[in-house]
Structure formats: structure tokens, C-alpha cells
Scaffold this motif. Structure first.
Motif, mmCIF file in Angstrom:
data_model
loop_
_atom_site.group_PDB
_atom_site.id
_atom_site.type_symbol
_atom_site.label_atom_id
_atom_site.label_comp_id
_atom_site.label_asym_id
_atom_site.label_seq_id
_atom_site.Cartn_x
_atom_site.Cartn_y
_atom_site.Cartn_z
ATOM 1 N N LEU A 1 54.576 17.772 54.853
ATOM 2 C CA LEU A 1 53.701 16.770 54.861
ATOM 3 C C LEU A 1 52.962 15.528 54.270
ATOM 4 C CD1 LEU A 1 52.945 14.371 57.751
ATOM 5 C CD2 LEU A 1 51.114 16.652 57.981
ATOM 6 N N LYS A 2 53.653 14.921 53.606
ATOM 7 C CA LYS A 2 52.721 13.879 52.911
ATOM 8 C C LYS A 2 50.929 13.141 53.174
ATOM 9 C CE LYS A 2 52.381 12.012 48.678
ATOM 10 N NZ LYS A 2 52.188 12.328 47.383
ATOM 11 N N ALA A 3 51.369 12.412 54.176
ATOM 12 C CA ALA A 3 50.622 11.988 54.626
ATOM 13 C C ALA A 3 51.074 10.586 56.076
ATOM 14 C CB ALA A 3 50.696 10.111 53.783
ATOM 15 N N PHE A 4 50.211 10.465 56.934
ATOM 16 C CA PHE A 4 50.273 10.232 58.300
ATOM 17 C C PHE A 4 49.863 8.177 57.703
ATOM 18 C CE2 PHE A 4 49.735 14.458 60.104
ATOM 19 C CZ PHE A 4 50.177 14.299 60.702
ATOM 20 N N GLU A 5 50.741 7.343 58.604
ATOM 21 C CA GLU A 5 50.649 6.180 58.664
ATOM 22 C C GLU A 5 49.947 6.004 60.300
ATOM 23 O OE1 GLU A 5 54.089 2.871 58.433
ATOM 24 O OE2 GLU A 5 52.661 1.679 58.418
ATOM 25 N N ALA A 6 48.827 5.282 60.486
ATOM 26 C CA ALA A 6 48.439 4.480 61.886
ATOM 27 C C ALA A 6 48.719 3.434 62.066
ATOM 28 C CB ALA A 6 46.957 4.757 61.245
ATOM 29 N N LEU A 7 49.468 3.690 63.150
ATOM 30 C CA LEU A 7 49.834 2.723 63.833
ATOM 31 C C LEU A 7 48.997 2.324 65.527
ATOM 32 C CD1 LEU A 7 53.702 4.031 63.487
ATOM 33 C CD2 LEU A 7 52.498 1.761 61.982
ATOM 34 N N GLN B 1 39.746 15.490 60.989
ATOM 35 C CA GLN B 1 40.931 16.834 61.882
ATOM 36 C C GLN B 1 42.059 17.305 60.916
ATOM 37 O OE1 GLN B 1 39.574 16.841 65.110
ATOM 38 N NE2 GLN B 1 38.195 15.598 65.514
ATOM 39 N N ILE B 2 42.203 17.026 60.002
ATOM 40 C CA ILE B 2 43.938 16.721 59.120
ATOM 41 C C ILE B 2 43.458 17.115 58.079
ATOM 42 C CG2 ILE B 2 45.837 16.032 58.477
ATOM 43 C CD1 ILE B 2 44.918 13.713 61.098
ATOM 44 N N HIS B 3 44.242 18.289 57.348
ATOM 45 C CA HIS B 3 44.221 19.126 56.380
ATOM 46 C C HIS B 3 43.623 17.794 55.018
ATOM 47 C CE1 HIS B 3 45.526 20.722 52.630
ATOM 48 N NE2 HIS B 3 45.615 21.853 52.869
ATOM 49 N N PRO B 4 43.111 18.060 54.137
ATOM 50 C CA PRO B 4 42.322 17.336 53.545
ATOM 51 C C PRO B 4 43.697 16.817 52.430
ATOM 52 C CG PRO B 4 41.469 19.173 52.705
ATOM 53 C CD PRO B 4 42.021 19.313 54.042
ATOM 54 N N GLY B 5 44.564 17.749 52.160
ATOM 55 C CA GLY B 5 45.627 17.626 51.158
ATOM 56 C C GLY B 5 46.645 16.167 51.757
ATOM 57 N N GLU C 1 48.357 14.778 68.668
ATOM 58 C CA GLU C 1 49.533 15.554 68.702
ATOM 59 C C GLU C 1 49.514 15.232 66.711
ATOM 60 O OE1 GLU C 1 53.138 14.251 70.731
ATOM 61 O OE2 GLU C 1 51.352 13.728 72.401
ATOM 62 N N ALA C 2 49.843 14.116 66.658
ATOM 63 C CA ALA C 2 49.469 14.313 65.082
ATOM 64 C C ALA C 2 48.313 15.298 64.370
ATOM 65 C CB ALA C 2 49.136 13.188 64.481
ATOM 66 N N VAL C 3 47.838 15.911 64.803
ATOM 67 C CA VAL C 3 46.683 17.365 64.277
ATOM 68 C C VAL C 3 47.288 18.364 64.550
ATOM 69 C CG1 VAL C 3 44.693 17.843 64.138
ATOM 70 C CG2 VAL C 3 44.517 15.879 64.742
ATOM 71 N N VAL C 4 48.208 18.437 65.817
ATOM 72 C CA VAL C 4 48.861 19.455 66.208
ATOM 73 C C VAL C 4 50.090 19.975 64.854
ATOM 74 C CG1 VAL C 4 50.509 20.948 67.069
ATOM 75 C CG2 VAL C 4 48.606 20.110 68.545
ATOM 76 N N PHE C 5 50.694 19.092 64.727
ATOM 77 C CA PHE C 5 52.018 18.212 63.677
ATOM 78 C C PHE C 5 51.045 18.838 62.601
ATOM 79 C CE2 PHE C 5 54.215 16.439 61.024
ATOM 80 C CZ PHE C 5 55.974 16.703 60.990
ATOM 81 N N ALA C 6 50.296 18.710 61.898
ATOM 82 C CA ALA C 6 50.043 18.993 60.728
ATOM 83 C C ALA C 6 48.876 20.290 60.456
ATOM 84 C CB ALA C 6 48.931 17.801 59.891
ATOM 85 N N SER C 7 49.283 20.747 61.506
ATOM 86 C CA SER C 7 48.427 22.221 61.274
ATOM 87 C C SER C 7 48.609 22.990 61.136
ATOM 88 C CB SER C 7 48.132 21.980 63.362
ATOM 89 O OG SER C 7 49.407 22.603 63.589
#
Ligand code: C2E
Ligand code: MG
Ligand code: MG
Ligand code: MG
Length: 286
Positions: free
Chosen positions: A55-61, A104-108, A267-273
Motif C-alpha cells: 500500500l502506497k497511498a489512499f485516494e479520497a473519493l 489513523q493510518i500508518h504515517p508511511g 474499512e480502509a483503516v482495517v485494510f491498512a492495518s
């Protein structure tokens, strides 16, 4: 008879157009204050490093949960918000909500937020971005702002200056939907850019097998981005074959339903967890 039929067709067309227009007006009315009433929902879609499936990034939609119609897609209500002048309110909500979830998401993991061309007409947009980052303690370099080429169609010098100001906050700038519309190579020289996102119509040509022209274009744009020192994201990856082809063409980053659809933020937070970028991606995309 042909004439009458044609006239009849026109009349029905007018009636349905009138209905559509009044429906649009009604929706535009109801959209006023949607952010304040808590009707907007932040969805996040993963952007994946194709070298290692991380996971590199999330795009907000953004989505609008209409009290009667349910989830309204941004393709419907963003244009309404732009026309009626309330895109600023919605855009600010998306920025602040993205910054809030970033904690809430990993700082990387980077966050990407779409900016409407209309928002770039706001002289205070730089301050809005700076404030959102500060309030939620997000390092500016973690935020990417996605713009489209229409930025330069109107306003020119002023909007370019505003873009420079945005970049001066430390946020990165991404050119979205590259290769469509009025895109021109000169934008790659004129705009202050960090990321190029290839419109999904290009990857779509690789779904049913190899398309030599599309492949050449993608390989060349990937190399162009690399040469210019830009990150390069291919949008709309839906199949494993397509992914394999894009990897072979040298595409470093991708986004699409194959990895994940846009997810509700929680759910994205779980995905990135599991506390590291890339967790949760492996099984789906290996
Ligand atoms: P975009 O910025 O180019 O976002 C990518 C769109 O492609 C999203 O549609 C996403 O759900 C969709 N997509 C992602 N992967 C796939 C795939 O594999 N296949 C297909 N067929 N589609 C995929 P969405 O969420 O409906 O958003 C549509 C557009 O609305 C966005 O295009 C963006 O221009 C605009 N938008 C969305 N959120 C915002 C926002 O917060 N502010 C502004 N100004 N515009 C927004
Ligand atoms: Mg985008
Ligand atoms: Mg796009
Ligand atoms: Mg788009």
C-alpha cells in the motif's frame, strides 16, 4: 409521417430533459448544507506499489448519502456543487476529513485528495490546505492534491500562481486523468507537478489481451514520467492479466478494483492495518 414522428420524438426528448433539469436543480438545492448535516461520506481507495504489492497511498473519493436516494456518486453531485458554487464547502470537508483519517493510518501511507478547478479559483485555498494539515498534525508531504488539466484552460496565470502556492505548503501535486481531454505535453513543462495519473481508458485497452498501440503509449508515458522525476500511477486496474502487462511495461504504481474498490474510511483503516504499509494487499493482488 417521418416529420410527425420526428416532432413527437423531440417533444418526448424535451419533456425528459425538462425532468432531468428540474431533478438536477432539486439535487443541487438539497446538496446545500449536506456537509454540515453530516451527509457526506469519505471513501478511500488504495494506490499500490506494483513492485511489491504494498500500500502506497489512499485516494479520497467523496460520496453523498442522500436521505432518500442513498449514496450519490461524485460524478453526479460534484458538477452540481461546482455550478452552484458550494464546491468550496464540500472540498474543505473532504480535505479536513482526509487529514483527520490520516492520523489513523500508518504515517508511511500517503493521502491523495481531488481538487476541483473551481477550488483553485479561491485565493484562500492554500490557507485551507495548510490549516487542515496543521489541525490534524499531518506532515504536508503526506498529502497529494489531484488536479486535472482543465486548470490551465481558464484563469491561466492566476491559477498557476495558486498551484505554486499550494505546492509551497509542502503538499505534492498530481495531474489526474492524464492523456484525455485537452491534455498537452506542455502542461508537463508548465505545471508544478510531482505525480502523473494515467487515465483509466489506457489500461482498459489491455483488458482483453494486448493492444500494441496502448502498450507503446503506456510504456512511453511511464518512461516520460520517470525521466521527469514524477511518480506515475495507472488508474483502473481490474484484472490480473492487465496488471501483469502493466508491470512488464514498467508501471510503478496502480489503482483499481483488482486491489480494492473505494472503501468507507473505517474499512480502509482495517485494510491498512497491522501497522505497516502494504498489509492486507498481498492475498488479493499476488
Ligand atoms: P478520479 O479522481 O479520476 O477518481 C477515480 C475514479 O475511478 C473513482 O470514481 C473510482 O471509484 C474509479 N475507479 C477506481 N478504480 C476503478 C476500476 O478499476 N474500474 C473502474 N471502472 N473505475 C475505477 P468515483 O469515486 O465515482 O469518482 C469519480 C470522479 O469524481 C473522480 O475521478 C473525481 O474526478 C471526482 N471526485 C471524487 N471525489 C472528489 C472530491 O472529493 N472532490 C472533487 N473535486 N472531485 C471528486
Ligand atoms: Mg483523482
Ligand atoms: Mg482519474
Ligand atoms: Mg476523473
Amino acid at each position: 409521417a417521418a416529420k410527425r414522428r420526428a416532432r413527437g420524438t423531440t417533444a418526448r426528448f424535451d419533456a425528459s430533459m425538462r425532468e432531468e433539469i428540474s431533478e438536477r436543480l432539486r439535487l443541487a438545492d438539497e446538496l446545500v448544507g449536506a456537509a454540515a448535516r453530516g451527509e457526506l461520506r469519505l471513501y478511500l481507495q488504495p494506490i499500490i506499489d506494483l513492485d511489491n504489492n504494498r500500500l502506497k497511498a489512499f485516494e479520497a473519493l467523496v460520496r453523498w448519502e442522500h436521505p432518500l436516494h442513498g449514496l450519490v456518486p461524485p460524478g453526479v453531485f460534484i458538477p452540481l456543487a461546482e455550478d452552484s458554487g458550494i464546491i468550496g464547502e464540500i472540498g474543505t470537508w473532504v480535505l479536513r476529513e482526509s487529514a483527520r483519517w490520516a492520523a489513523q493510518i500508518h504515517p508511511g501511507v500517503y493521502l491523495s485528495v481531488n481538487l476541483s478547478t473551481r477550488q483553485l479559483e479561491d485565493p484562500l485555498i492554500g490557507e485551507t490546505v495548510r490549516q487542515a494539515l496543521e489541525d490534524f498534525e499531518v506532515p504536508p508531504g503526506r498529502l497529494t492534491l489531484e488536479i486535472t488539466e482543465s486548470v490551465l484552460l481558464d484563469g491561466q496565470a492566476e491559477q498557476l500562481a495558486r498551484l505554486e502556492a499550494l505546492r509551497a505548503t509542502g503538499a505534492r501535486i498530481s495531474l489526474d486523468d492524464f492523456g484525455t481531454g485537452y491534455s498537452s505535453l506542455s502542461y508537463l513543462q508548465d505545471l508544478p507537478l510531482d505525480v502523473l495519473k494515467l487515465d483509466m481508458s489506457f489500461a482498459a485497452r489491455l483488458i482483453d489481451g494486448d493492444d500494441p498501440h496502448a502498450s507503446t503509449i503506456i510504456r512511453t508515458v511511464a518512461s516520460l514520467a520517470k525521466g521527469l522525476g514524477l511518480d506515475f500511477v495507472v488508474e483502473g486496474i481490474e484484472t490480473t492479466d492487465q496488471l501483469a502487462r502493466l508491470r512488464a511495461l514498467g508501471c510503478p504504481l496502480g489503482q483499481g478494483y483488482l486491489f480494492a474498490k473505494p472503501l468507507p474510511a473505517n474499512e480502509a483503516v482495517v485494510f491498512a492495518s497491522a501497522g505497516r504499509p502494504g498489509a492486507g494487499v498481498q492475498q488479493q493482488a499476488a
